[in-house]
Design a protein around this motif. Structure first.
Motif, PDB file in Angstrom:
ATOM      1  N   GLY A 245       0.801  -1.215   0.000  1.00  0.00           N
ATOM      2  CA  GLY A 245       0.000   0.000   0.000  1.00  0.00           C
ATOM      3  C   GLY A 245       0.833   1.263   0.000  1.00  0.00           C
ATOM      4  N   ASN A 246       2.159   1.109   0.006  1.00  0.00           N
ATOM      5  CA  ASN A 246       3.042   2.282   0.069  1.00  0.00           C
ATOM      6  C   ASN A 246       3.270   2.938  -1.282  1.00  0.00           C
ATOM      7  OD1 ASN A 246       3.370   2.034   2.835  1.00  0.00           O
ATOM      8  ND2 ASN A 246       5.187   0.743   2.646  1.00  0.00           N
ATOM      9  N   SER A 247       2.931   2.249  -2.338  1.00  0.00           N
ATOM     10  CA  SER A 247       3.138   2.788  -3.677  1.00  0.00           C
ATOM     11  C   SER A 247       1.859   2.661  -4.475  1.00  0.00           C
ATOM     12  CB  SER A 247       4.267   2.024  -4.375  1.00  0.00           C
ATOM     13  OG  SER A 247       4.466   2.505  -5.683  1.00  0.00           O
ATOM     14  N   ALA A 248       1.517   3.711  -5.205  1.00  0.00           N
ATOM     15  CA  ALA A 248       0.301   3.683  -6.011  1.00  0.00           C
ATOM     16  C   ALA A 248       0.553   4.330  -7.359  1.00  0.00           C
ATOM     17  CB  ALA A 248      -0.850   4.395  -5.290  1.00  0.00           C
ATOM     18  N   TYR A 249      -0.229   3.912  -8.323  1.00  0.00           N
ATOM     19  CA  TYR A 249      -0.185   4.483  -9.666  1.00  0.00           C
ATOM     20  C   TYR A 249      -1.575   4.995  -9.996  1.00  0.00           C
ATOM     21  CZ  TYR A 249      -0.752   4.631 -14.693  1.00  0.00           C
ATOM     22  OH  TYR A 249      -1.064   5.031 -15.963  1.00  0.00           O
ATOM     23  N   TYR A 250      -1.619   6.147 -10.670  1.00  0.00           N
ATOM     24  CA  TYR A 250      -2.885   6.682 -11.157  1.00  0.00           C
ATOM     25  C   TYR A 250      -2.706   7.147 -12.601  1.00  0.00           C
ATOM     26  CZ  TYR A 250      -4.282   6.822  -6.266  1.00  0.00           C
ATOM     27  OH  TYR A 250      -4.587   6.482  -4.962  1.00  0.00           O
ATOM     28  N   ALA A 251      -3.671   6.826 -13.428  1.00  0.00           N
ATOM     29  CA  ALA A 251      -3.687   7.387 -14.768  1.00  0.00           C
ATOM     30  C   ALA A 251      -3.909   8.895 -14.656  1.00  0.00           C
ATOM     31  CB  ALA A 251      -4.810   6.745 -15.583  1.00  0.00           C
ATOM     32  N   ASP A 252      -3.369   9.632 -15.599  1.00  0.00           N
ATOM     33  CA  ASP A 252      -3.502  11.090 -15.555  1.00  0.00           C
ATOM     34  C   ASP A 252      -4.960  11.519 -15.497  1.00  0.00           C
ATOM     35  OD1 ASP A 252      -0.672  11.808 -17.762  1.00  0.00           O
ATOM     36  OD2 ASP A 252      -0.776  11.414 -15.610  1.00  0.00           O
ATOM     37  N   SER A 253      -5.818  10.773 -16.148  1.00  0.00           N
ATOM     38  CA  SER A 253      -7.220  11.154 -16.240  1.00  0.00           C
ATOM     39  C   SER A 253      -7.967  11.049 -14.910  1.00  0.00           C
ATOM     40  CB  SER A 253      -7.931  10.297 -17.289  1.00  0.00           C
ATOM     41  OG  SER A 253      -7.802   8.921 -16.983  1.00  0.00           O
ATOM     42  N   VAL A 254      -7.390  10.335 -13.937  1.00  0.00           N
ATOM     43  CA  VAL A 254      -8.091  10.158 -12.657  1.00  0.00           C
ATOM     44  C   VAL A 254      -7.338  10.756 -11.480  1.00  0.00           C
ATOM     45  CG1 VAL A 254      -9.066   8.005 -13.576  1.00  0.00           C
ATOM     46  CG2 VAL A 254      -7.106   7.902 -12.019  1.00  0.00           C
ATOM     47  N   LYS A 255      -6.146  11.269 -11.723  1.00  0.00           N
ATOM     48  CA  LYS A 255      -5.360  11.837 -10.622  1.00  0.00           C
ATOM     49  C   LYS A 255      -6.126  12.959  -9.927  1.00  0.00           C
ATOM     50  CE  LYS A 255      -0.657  10.820 -12.178  1.00  0.00           C
ATOM     51  NZ  LYS A 255       0.591  11.372 -12.756  1.00  0.00           N
ATOM     52  N   GLY A 256      -6.102  12.925  -8.612  1.00  0.00           N
ATOM     53  CA  GLY A 256      -6.791  13.939  -7.837  1.00  0.00           C
ATOM     54  C   GLY A 256      -8.256  13.638  -7.595  1.00  0.00           C
ATOM     55  N   ARG A 257      -8.790  12.621  -8.285  1.00  0.00           N
ATOM     56  CA  ARG A 257     -10.205  12.283  -8.117  1.00  0.00           C
ATOM     57  C   ARG A 257     -10.406  10.857  -7.600  1.00  0.00           C
ATOM     58  NH1 ARG A 257     -13.359  11.880 -12.367  1.00  0.00           N
ATOM     59  NH2 ARG A 257     -11.671  11.288 -13.814  1.00  0.00           N
ATOM     60  N   PHE A 258      -9.504   9.957  -7.940  1.00  0.00           N
ATOM     61  CA  PHE A 258      -9.593   8.560  -7.504  1.00  0.00           C
ATOM     62  C   PHE A 258      -8.518   8.287  -6.471  1.00  0.00           C
ATOM     63  CE2 PHE A 258     -11.561   6.512 -11.593  1.00  0.00           C
ATOM     64  CZ  PHE A 258     -12.556   7.479 -11.588  1.00  0.00           C
ATOM     65  N   THR A 259      -8.853   7.461  -5.499  1.00  0.00           N
ATOM     66  CA  THR A 259      -7.893   7.025  -4.498  1.00  0.00           C
ATOM     67  C   THR A 259      -8.009   5.520  -4.317  1.00  0.00           C
ATOM     68  OG1 THR A 259      -8.080   9.127  -3.301  1.00  0.00           O
ATOM     69  CG2 THR A 259      -7.086   7.269  -2.127  1.00  0.00           C
ATOM     70  N   ILE A 260      -6.880   4.834  -4.507  1.00  0.00           N
ATOM     71  CA  ILE A 260      -6.858   3.393  -4.317  1.00  0.00           C
ATOM     72  C   ILE A 260      -6.259   3.100  -2.949  1.00  0.00           C
ATOM     73  CG2 ILE A 260      -4.611   3.079  -5.443  1.00  0.00           C
ATOM     74  CD1 ILE A 260      -5.749   0.439  -6.631  1.00  0.00           C
ATOM     75  N   SER A 261      -6.805   2.118  -2.275  1.00  0.00           N
ATOM     76  CA  SER A 261      -6.302   1.736  -0.950  1.00  0.00           C
ATOM     77  C   SER A 261      -6.550   0.247  -0.748  1.00  0.00           C
ATOM     78  CB  SER A 261      -6.999   2.543   0.145  1.00  0.00           C
ATOM     79  OG  SER A 261      -8.396   2.281   0.148  1.00  0.00           O
ATOM     80  N   ARG A 262      -5.940  -0.303   0.282  1.00  0.00           N
ATOM     81  CA  ARG A 262      -6.148  -1.721   0.546  1.00  0.00           C
ATOM     82  C   ARG A 262      -6.141  -1.991   2.035  1.00  0.00           C
ATOM     83  NH1 ARG A 262      -2.108  -4.729  -2.865  1.00  0.00           N
ATOM     84  NH2 ARG A 262      -3.059  -6.549  -1.902  1.00  0.00           N
ATOM     85  N   ASP A 263      -6.874  -3.028   2.411  1.00  0.00           N
ATOM     86  CA  ASP A 263      -6.893  -3.530   3.772  1.00  0.00           C
ATOM     87  C   ASP A 263      -6.533  -5.009   3.680  1.00  0.00           C
ATOM     88  OD1 ASP A 263      -7.479  -4.512   6.285  1.00  0.00           O
ATOM     89  OD2 ASP A 263      -9.264  -3.283   6.540  1.00  0.00           O
ATOM     90  N   ASN A 264      -5.281  -5.318   3.905  1.00  0.00           N
ATOM     91  CA  ASN A 264      -4.824  -6.699   3.735  1.00  0.00           C
ATOM     92  C   ASN A 264      -5.441  -7.642   4.766  1.00  0.00           C
ATOM     93  OD1 ASN A 264      -3.269  -6.215   1.446  1.00  0.00           O
ATOM     94  ND2 ASN A 264      -1.424  -5.752   2.634  1.00  0.00           N
ATOM     95  N   ALA A 265      -5.813  -7.105   5.912  1.00  0.00           N
ATOM     96  CA  ALA A 265      -6.469  -7.941   6.919  1.00  0.00           C
ATOM     97  C   ALA A 265      -7.838  -8.415   6.424  1.00  0.00           C
ATOM     98  CB  ALA A 265      -6.622  -7.172   8.218  1.00  0.00           C
ATOM     99  N   LYS A 266      -8.451  -7.622   5.555  1.00  0.00           N
ATOM    100  CA  LYS A 266      -9.763  -7.977   4.994  1.00  0.00           C
ATOM    101  C   LYS A 266      -9.648  -8.507   3.575  1.00  0.00           C
ATOM    102  CE  LYS A 266     -12.373  -4.627   7.746  1.00  0.00           C
ATOM    103  NZ  LYS A 266     -13.309  -3.473   7.730  1.00  0.00           N
ATOM    104  N   ASN A 267      -8.411  -8.638   3.077  1.00  0.00           N
ATOM    105  CA  ASN A 267      -8.216  -9.120   1.702  1.00  0.00           C
ATOM    106  C   ASN A 267      -9.026  -8.302   0.693  1.00  0.00           C
ATOM    107  OD1 ASN A 267      -6.398 -11.075   2.402  1.00  0.00           O
ATOM    108  ND2 ASN A 267      -7.713 -12.811   1.934  1.00  0.00           N
ATOM    109  N   THR A 268      -9.025  -6.990   0.865  1.00  0.00           N
ATOM    110  CA  THR A 268      -9.859  -6.135   0.022  1.00  0.00           C
ATOM    111  C   THR A 268      -9.081  -4.905  -0.438  1.00  0.00           C
ATOM    112  OG1 THR A 268     -11.838  -6.872   1.215  1.00  0.00           O
ATOM    113  CG2 THR A 268     -12.043  -4.890  -0.132  1.00  0.00           C
ATOM    114  N   VAL A 269      -9.293  -4.544  -1.689  1.00  0.00           N
ATOM    115  CA  VAL A 269      -8.748  -3.318  -2.263  1.00  0.00           C
ATOM    116  C   VAL A 269      -9.928  -2.433  -2.655  1.00  0.00           C
ATOM    117  CG1 VAL A 269      -7.469  -2.338  -4.205  1.00  0.00           C
ATOM    118  CG2 VAL A 269      -6.613  -4.377  -3.045  1.00  0.00           C
ATOM    119  N   TYR A 270      -9.787  -1.149  -2.420  1.00  0.00           N
ATOM    120  CA  TYR A 270     -10.865  -0.205  -2.675  1.00  0.00           C
ATOM    121  C   TYR A 270     -10.449   0.820  -3.726  1.00  0.00           C
ATOM    122  CZ  TYR A 270     -12.269  -2.046   1.878  1.00  0.00           C
ATOM    123  OH  TYR A 270     -12.593  -2.880   2.924  1.00  0.00           O
TER     124      TYR A 270
END
Length: 125
Positions: free
Chosen positions: A54-79
């Motif tokens: 979760g320390n590194s993320a990539y965003y396409a230019d078209s979504v930067k500033g509007r989309f946020t990706i995150s993960r909870d490994n304890a729940k095996n889920t990415v948002y």
């Protein structure tokens, strides 16, 4: 690993949605995960990706500033939190993953060898 995407729907422009990608089958902790999207008549593109830690993320230019990706490994889920949605964000969104304990996100689609079913996001103007 099996991936299950959810959270899509119909929203007005300017609205928000949160997509979830739940993993099962084995621990999700060592997998880089990405959210790809495919709009009608267009090629599939990587909108956002996150490293296993979760320390590194990539965003396409078209979504930067509007989309946020995150993960909870304890729940095996990415948002994928999406705000200020635009009609051009309308697409089928897929979550995908590949095994890697490196702290980088590979943007090449062929690198991702686990795919979930898509969830449709429709943004009305």
């Amino acid at each position: 690993v099996q991936l299950q995407a959810s959270g899509g729907g119909l929203v007005q422009a300017g609205g928000s949605l949160r997509l979830s990608c739940a993993a099962s089958g084995r621990t999700f902790k060592a997998y880089v995960t990405g959210w790809f999207r495919q709009a009608p008549g267009k090629e599939r593109e990587l909108a956002a990706g996150i490293s296993w830690s979760g320390n590194s993320a990539y965003y396409a230019d078209s979504v930067k500033g509007r989309f946020t990706i995150s993960r909870d490994n304890a729940k095996n889920t990415v948002y994928l939190q999406m705000i200020s949605l635009r009609p051009e964000d309308t697409a089928v969104y897929f979550c995908a993953a590949y095994y890697s304990d490196w702290g980088v996100v590979n943007t090449a689609q062929q690198t991702y060898n686990y795919w979930g079913q898509g969830t449709l996001v429709t943004v009305s103007s």
